[in-house]
Design an enzyme around this catalytic site. Structure first.
Site, PDB file in Angstrom:
ATOM      1  N   THR A 107      71.934  28.320  35.827  1.00 35.11           N
ATOM      2  CA  THR A 107      71.820  29.685  35.311  1.00 35.11           C
ATOM      3  C   THR A 107      72.775  30.557  36.120  1.00 35.11           C
ATOM      4  O   THR A 107      72.455  30.971  37.236  1.00 35.11           O
ATOM      5  CB  THR A 107      70.381  30.202  35.419  1.00 35.11           C
ATOM      6  OG1 THR A 107      69.514  29.340  34.669  1.00 35.11           O
ATOM      7  CG2 THR A 107      70.273  31.620  34.859  1.00 35.11           C
ATOM      8  N   LYS A 135      69.743  32.400  27.234  1.00 33.16           N
ATOM      9  CA  LYS A 135      68.884  32.154  28.405  1.00 33.16           C
ATOM     10  C   LYS A 135      68.417  33.464  29.023  1.00 33.16           C
ATOM     11  O   LYS A 135      67.247  33.615  29.389  1.00 33.16           O
ATOM     12  CB  LYS A 135      69.659  31.329  29.445  1.00 33.16           C
ATOM     13  CG  LYS A 135      68.898  31.080  30.761  1.00 33.16           C
ATOM     14  CD  LYS A 135      67.644  30.250  30.549  1.00 33.16           C
ATOM     15  CE  LYS A 135      66.806  30.121  31.824  1.00 33.16           C
ATOM     16  NZ  LYS A 135      67.462  29.321  32.865  1.00 33.16           N
TER      17      LYS A 135
END
Length: 199
Positions: A109, A184
């Site tokens: 991420t 995300k």
């Protein structure tokens, strides 16, 4: 659990898979590949001892990132944007040597800017890149309940799809560039809002 598919019609055992980053999440993901039938997996981590569980499960361990550049596919699971840039673009990184992997799948991420820089460098090396951040923690991954939304060239997605589906219960292709990062972030925001509302 679905077995990993091969690239370009080769036998699965002939495909060389590299895994860079063996923290809790990376270890859980790579373990699912090993349990799913991947037999040629090499792993690297800055702290070598953190790869011990994967080595015990059948993975090989390399001493330098450069030793992963000859792999067909390399997965990266690192903590933050600077880490991704370091392991890919710095001297000795995945994209900085004389050879480079055919496909880079980043499951970290990280920021869109960092991913864009890596994607551009990968393209210059002839390496396809997928951004495939994971939704779910290590426990969810181990239980087969994680989700992956990936973005990048459709051909690259199809080449990696079998591996991704071995790792996660839900795998979706959502675009050609960094759309997966936005998905995300939206997912994390939604979870935060729901958690706050329930509290």
């Amino acid at each position: 659990m679905r077995a990993s598919t091969s690239m370009e019609g080769n036998a699965m055992s002939d495909i060389r898979i590299g895994w860079l980053g063996t923290g809790r999440l990376g270890t859980a993901m790579a373990t699912r590949l090993l349990k799913g039938g991947t037999t040629n997996l090499a792993v690297w981590n800055r702290t070598a001892s953190k790869a011990a569980a994967l080595v015990a499960a059948g993975a090989g361990q390399v001493d330098t990132i450069d030793e992963l550049t000859g792999c067909d596919v390399v997965f990266t699971t690192v903590m933050a944007s600077p880490d991704l840039l370091a392991v890919t673009l710095d001297p000795g990184g995945l994209l900085a040597g004389t050879t480079a992997p055919k496909l880079l799948v980043d499951c970290s991420t990280v920021s869109e800017d960092a991913a864009d820089r890596v994607r551009s460098a990968a393209a210059d090396r002839g390496t396809a890149m997928l951004s495939a951040p994971v939704s779910g923690n290590a426990t969810m991954v181990a239980a087969g309940r994680a989700a992956i939304v990936a973005s990048g060239p459709k051909e690259a997605f199809e080449a990696a799809r079998g591996y991704l589906e071995t790792i996660a219960a839900s795998v979706v292709h959502c675009g050609l560039n960094e759309e997966a990062r936005l998905v995300k972030l939206c997912h994390n925001l939604l979870l935060g809002i729901i958690t706050e509302a329930l509290a």
